[in-house]
Structure formats: C-alpha cells, structure tokens
Design an enzyme around this catalytic site. Structure first.
Site, PDB file in Angstrom:
ATOM      1  N   GLU A   1       0.842  -1.199   0.000  1.00  0.00           N
ATOM      2  CA  GLU A   1       0.000   0.000   0.000  1.00  0.00           C
ATOM      3  C   GLU A   1       0.877   1.248   0.000  1.00  0.00           C
ATOM      4  O   GLU A   1       1.755   1.386   0.845  1.00  0.00           O
ATOM      5  CB  GLU A   1      -0.897  -0.007   1.244  1.00  0.00           C
TER       6      GLU A   1
ATOM      7  N   GLU B   1      -4.435  -6.405   2.788  1.00  0.00           N
ATOM      8  CA  GLU B   1      -3.226  -7.061   3.303  1.00  0.00           C
ATOM      9  C   GLU B   1      -3.148  -8.551   2.966  1.00  0.00           C
ATOM     10  O   GLU B   1      -2.076  -9.063   2.654  1.00  0.00           O
ATOM     11  CB  GLU B   1      -3.092  -6.846   4.815  1.00  0.00           C
TER      12      GLU B   1
ATOM     13  N   ASP C   1       1.272  -3.941  12.826  1.00  0.00           N
ATOM     14  CA  ASP C   1      -0.029  -4.130  13.489  1.00  0.00           C
ATOM     15  C   ASP C   1      -1.108  -4.616  12.511  1.00  0.00           C
ATOM     16  O   ASP C   1      -2.091  -5.208  12.923  1.00  0.00           O
ATOM     17  CB  ASP C   1      -0.485  -2.806  14.100  1.00  0.00           C
ATOM     18  N   PHE C   2      -0.934  -4.325  11.226  1.00  0.00           N
ATOM     19  CA  PHE C   2      -1.956  -4.685  10.229  1.00  0.00           C
ATOM     20  C   PHE C   2      -1.844  -6.154   9.796  1.00  0.00           C
ATOM     21  O   PHE C   2      -2.643  -6.632   9.006  1.00  0.00           O
ATOM     22  CB  PHE C   2      -1.848  -3.808   8.974  1.00  0.00           C
ATOM     23  N   ILE C   3      -0.848  -6.841  10.303  1.00  0.00           N
ATOM     24  CA  ILE C   3      -0.624  -8.217   9.871  1.00  0.00           C
ATOM     25  C   ILE C   3      -1.754  -9.139  10.307  1.00  0.00           C
ATOM     26  O   ILE C   3      -1.989 -10.185   9.695  1.00  0.00           O
ATOM     27  CB  ILE C   3       0.736  -8.741  10.412  1.00  0.00           C
TER      28      ILE C   3
ATOM     29  N   HIS D   1      -0.855   0.925  15.920  1.00  0.00           N
ATOM     30  CA  HIS D   1       0.169   1.363  14.963  1.00  0.00           C
ATOM     31  C   HIS D   1       1.544   1.423  15.615  1.00  0.00           C
ATOM     32  O   HIS D   1       2.412   2.146  15.156  1.00  0.00           O
ATOM     33  CB  HIS D   1      -0.143   2.761  14.412  1.00  0.00           C
TER      34      HIS D   1
END
Lengths: 321, 325
Positions: free
Chosen positions: B29, B60, B85-87, B129
């Site tokens: 992204e 993701e 954190d987005f994993i 985050h």
C-alpha cells in the site's frame, strides 16, 4: 465449435479416475489404512475435469481441502498421491503433508489447502507471476461456497480485477460448508452474483455437466490469456459423501435432497452422452475403467509397501539452507 | 564511507537488488508514487516503473498472498505491510501458507519472499500502529525474522533477505528511519544468524534489539562512568538466533540482561533467557533480568507511552541490579 472426440475421451477418463480414486480412498479409510481425515470429491468430478481440460501443464491451480479431484485432473500421479494419503515417505510430500496438502509445482499445482479461503490470494499471485513474466499462462483458483464468504477470496478477486490478472475463480458450489447450507450463509442467489462487486464477469453453469463446465471454462481461460482479466465461474454441484469420511452427511441434509442430487450424478449423464454420440462404446469404456483400476491397484500396492518417513525426517524441509 | 539514514539504507538495498534481479519487485500500500508512509521507497517507481513497484488496494491478505503465490512461481517479491499491526488481518497467508508450504509439500517448493514492515512505539500512534510483534513470527517454523538496529545492518540484512529462498519477515523500527550511520557503498550481505557485538565489555551482557540497541549503548556509556563495563549483543536476526555469540558473551561476563520493546511476557527475551538457562546456567552468577514493556497495549498519552517504552534509566537500573547481585 464441437469438442474433439479425443478431448471427450480424455475428460471421461479423468472423471472416472477421480471417481474410482475417491472410492478406493473411501474403502482404504474405512479399513483404517489412512490416518487423519479425508474429504472426498465424489459427485463433483465434472468441475475439476471440465476446467482442467482447458489448461496446460504450465498453467497453475490452487486447490482446497477437497482437493484430490483437482490434482488428478491437473495430471497428479496416482501412485504418489496414494502414498501421500497413506503418509508414506514415497508420497508427493514425503508424508509430511497428507491429503490436504498435496502439491506438484512441476504440474502447476500450488497445493491443496487446509484453510478455507487460503487459496485465492495465492492464485492471484501465481497469475501475477505469469503476467509479470509476460507469458500467457493462467491460474485457476478452485474454492467452495464456504470460501466465497471469506475476506481473502474477496480481496483476491478485487486485486485480480484491478490488475487484470489472468486468473479464473472457479467456485464449486456444493451448497454446504461442512454442515452449513449456503442458503443460510449468503444472501445472494448465486456466488457468481458477487462478481459484479469486482466488475468482472460472473457465470453460472451446471457443475454436474462436464461439457457445460468445459465450455464456460474455455471462455474464461481465453479471456484470461488475452489479458482481459479474471472471471468468476460458479459451478453448481453436490458432494455425495459427508464433509469428511466418517460423516454420513445426513444430519444436515435430507435423504430426499441427497437422492435428488444423485440422480444428477455427472458421470452417468456424461456416459449417456458419449454412448449416444457414439464417442465411446460400452466396450471401450470398460477398457478405460480396467486401465484405471490397474493403475489404482498398482498405486495402492506402492503406497502399502512404502515405508513411513524416518523420525530423522521430522525437522528437515522447514527451510531452504 | 557514505553516511545515510536507516530509510535510505533500506532504499539503497532495494534499488541494488532490483537493478540486479528483474524478478525482484515491490508490492504494498502506497509504496509507489507516495513512496511509503515513511518515505522508504521514494523514487523507486520512477526508476523501475509501475510493474515493479506495485501500489495495491488496502488488502493485506491479497498483498501477502500475491507475494507468496508469485514467489512460488519464480518471482522474488518484497511485500510491504505498512505497520506490522496490520498483519492480523492477513496472518493466514504468512504463517499457514508462506511459512509452511515448503514443509507441507516435502521440500519441493521455495517461497523466496520478504515481508517488510514498520514496527515499534514512540510516535504517539497508539495501540494499533505501534506494536512490536517479533515473538509471534519467531514462533513460526519456516519464517526468518530480521530486526536491524543500524543503517549498515539494515542494508546488508535486507540484501541477504531478498536473496534468501525462505520467507523473511523484516522488521523496521519506525523511530530508526531517521537515524544516521555509515553505510558501505554497493552490494554486501550480512549472514542471518550472526549477531553483532555492538559494544565490547567484560562485566555484563546486554542483549538488545532494534531501537533498544541504541538505548543500551547510551546506558552503557553512563554505566562506564560508574565502573561497569557493558557488552552489548545485537542478535540482528531473531530467527535464526545466533546462540553462540550470546552464550560466549555470557560465559565471559556471567551476567545477562535482555532488553526489548515488546511486552516482557512471552517476548523474544523469554526465548533468549530460556536458551541461556538451558545451555549456560553454570556460567551465570545470578538471575537473568529482562527490561521490556509491561503487559498492556501500547498507550496513546505521551506520559503513558514514555512509561511503556523501556528507558535508558530502566536499563541502567536493570544492569546495576544484575551486577550488584
């Protein structure tokens, strides 16, 4: 364009190979010769057969937990598959994967998959590799009605649509995610309706009619090869067995429903067509079946006689050194 | 030797590898025109074009899955998850697919991909985050876990990661991006599983990762004034872990403090402490001590975030506790 006779015979052979393979696995499982669980493809043979009959060895597929049919249709070796299902060292994955994790990268088989919805992003990636390298290869993603509700599936379709990736999303709608009926798990009539959300074509076919599947797949694959992007091809079908062997599949499906679908069994339907069209005679069919039976018997023997992996194999193949 | 910051060093590694191997590409992204939220990939799209620097939707699972699938088919993707954190929404593609495919398929497939991501607290970005999740990835057989602390290490380790045939999780502490250091020109690799002794000392071993290496170095200077000579070991890769360098240091100093920004409970330090206790217990003069974050999410308020992150003072206190028994 009429389908060449040779292709028809090839498809009949594949369908029968899947049916007989799965029947054999069912028997072996009942005889406690196969550890773990197996998810059989009986009743759905026309889907894998019709779709893979349009593919080349260099094309890719991603499969599911109910993967034996896809693997066989893409050219998987019976002997190596049976040995793997037995958990033997001589199997496709040295006994480390089992029924749910058979792969053959040389045949473009990126693996059966134990995670529902695990395959679609991988198929997008395989298609991206083909597009990136400038080949006209395609990737086919087999996934079920259950997986059609997973976010990964929607993400993969959206990305593939945005990038016009050469992928065909083949939905095998057998109406049940384990015990949950699709009527209760989605609020659209057809999985293919969801294609509209990604701006790609959504096509519904009778998944128990191998010719219909083949013809629709030819179009979708052609579109992908030409760089026009993905298609969502929904094949309506039904599994004759339970979710796994050991599940009779009757706690959540009525006997009438099961019987109704058995009448739509893709194999007798195709046989009738082949006989009427004089593509095959009863005699030639018998000889095809004998050849398959011999191959399966040899495969069974190979699997039975093969050793289990050594304990020293336990921690190998985790990394490339 | 030129001086550059951590972000520039990473970009340098990406550029070198993309120039060297046409199968290396970036996917993530805002990695293209925008050049990544921290500017890490700035300009690469101008040099390599949209084919090789691929801006994706916010997706993701598809980013990682596309990387895994294309890696299985011969490419060498460098995928980016903007913040580690987005994993969570995409973890399956990493730990069930990328990490396990080689083993499940009997060693007959390779997944040469890198997953880069920014980690760490200190920017007031709050609980979703700011995390340090390296222990999650360490726990998964099949993944490599890299955590550099300096620009030079970041560059050499990233080149190694891109050339490695395994899936690699490459964690970049976001507060290191602007830190500067000397970085060798051109291509060089730093082997995985080779810790770096960032400061030699004889009295106590401090194993620290990422930003905590710098905190530990500052603490060591202050401790030196008190006559305590600290040795600082930076593992650089947590999986594989260079056990020998850590053990050799402990055998010399007989004391061990582990510092990391993750929560202490079941963090990477727990593994390091257990490993040392198993293999060098008799060399230890006293208990192993961990200086790490408390067991709570990363808070927002500056007063709380500052308290959450291990400080130089806490490291000094920890070292003194261990040294003075």
């Amino acid at each position: 364009m009429p389908i060449p006779k040779k292709k028809m015979i090839e498809m009949y052979t594949t369908m029968m190979k899947i049916r007989m393979f799965e029947t054999k696995v069912s028997e072996l499982f009942a005889a406690n010769k196969i550890p773990g669980v197996v998810h059989l493809y009986i009743g759905e043979e026309a889907v894998a057969t019709g779709v893979c009959a349009t593919l080349r060895d260099t094309d890719y597929i991603t499969s599911t937990h109910r993967g034996h049919g896809h693997l066989l249709a893409k050219g998987g070796d019976v002997k190596l598959m049976l040995a793997e299902v037995f958990g033997k060292k001589t199997g496709y994955c040295k006994g480390k994967g089992g029924s749910m994790h058979i792969a053959d990268i040389d045949l473009g088989i990126l693996g059966a998959n134990g995670i529902v919805g695990g395959g679609p992003p991988l198929a997008a990636g395989a298609a991206l590799a083909a597009q990136y390298k400038g080949t006209d290869g395609v990737a086919v993603c087999f996934f079920g009605d259950g997986a059609s509700n997973q976010g990964t599936t929607h993400e993969a379709m959206n990305l593939a649509a945005c990038w016009k990736l050469p992928v065909v999303f083949v939905n095998e709608n057998n109406m049940y995610g384990l015990s949950s009926c699709a009527l209760n798990t989605m609020c659209v009539a057809d999985v293919a309706d969801r294609a509209a959300a990604f701006g790609i074509p959504g096509v519904v076919v009778d998944g128990n009619d191998v010719i219909a599947v083949y013809e629709a797949a030819v179009e979708a694959v052609k579109r992908a090869r030409k760089g026009q992007g993905p298609t969502l091809l929904e094949c309506k079908t039904y599994r004759h067995r339970g979710h796994t062997e050991g599940d009779p599949g009757t706690a959540y499906r009525s006997k009438e429903e099961i019987e109704e679908w058995k009448k739509k069994d893709p194999i007798p339907r195709f046989e009738k067509r082949l006989l009427q069209g004089k593509v095959l005679t009863k005699q030639t069919m018998e000889s095809i079946l004998t050849t398959i039976a011999n191959e399966l018997a040899a495969g069974e023997q190979f699997a039975e006689e093969s050793p289990y992996p050594e304990t020293s194999d336990l921690t190998t193949d985790v990394y490339v050194d | 030797m030129p001086t550059m910051n951590f972000a520039e060093a990473i970009r340098d590694a990406l550029r070198i590898e993309m120039e060297r191997d046409p199968n290396v590409y970036l996917i993530g992204e805002d990695v293209g025109t925008f050049g990544n939220v921290f500017g890490v990939t700035k300009g690469l799209i101008d040099q390599f074009g949209e084919k090789r620097v691929r801006d994706t939707p916010i997706t993701e699972s598809a980013i990682i899955g596309a990387a895994v699938g294309s890696a299985a088919c011969g490419l060498r993707p460098v995928a980016e998850i903007m913040y580690i954190d987005f994993i969570g929404v995409a973890l399956d593609q990493l730990y069930n697919q990328a990490a396990k495919m080689r083993y499940m398929f009997g060693g007959k497939i390779t997944i040469p991909m890198v997953l880069r991501s920014a980690c760490g607290a200190g920017r007031g970005s709050a609980a979703q985050h700011s995390q340090s999740l390296e222990a999650w990835f360490m726990h998964v057989p099949g993944l490599r876990v890299v955590m550099p602390s300096t620009p030079a290490d970041a560059k050499g380790l990233l080149i190694t990661a891109i050339r490695d045939d395994n899936p690699v999780v490459f964690l970049e502490h976001k507060l290191l991006y602007n830190t500067k250091g000397e970085v060798p020109e051109g291509e060089y690799t730093i082997p995985f599983g080779q810790a770096d002794i960032k400061r030699e000392g004889k009295d106590v071993t401090v194993v620290a990762t990422a930003r905590m290496v710098h905190y530990a170095l500052n603490a060591a200077e202050k401790l030196a004034a008190d006559g305590i000579d600290v040795e600082i070991v930076d593992p650089r890769t947590l999986s594989p872990l260079d056990e020998d360098t850590i053990l050799d240091s402990v055998k010399k100093t007989h004391k061990l403090v582990i510092v990391h920004e993750e929560v202490k409970f079941a963090g990477s330090g727990a593994e390091i402490a257990a490993m040392v206790a198993e293999k060098a217990f008799d060399y230890l003069d006293g208990p192993i001590l961990r200086v790490a974050a408390p067991f709570c999410p990363v808070p927002f308020a500056p007063s709380l975030e500052t308290e959450f992150i291990p400080s130089e003072e806490k490291i000094i206190e920890g070292v003194k506790t261990v040294v003075q028994g």
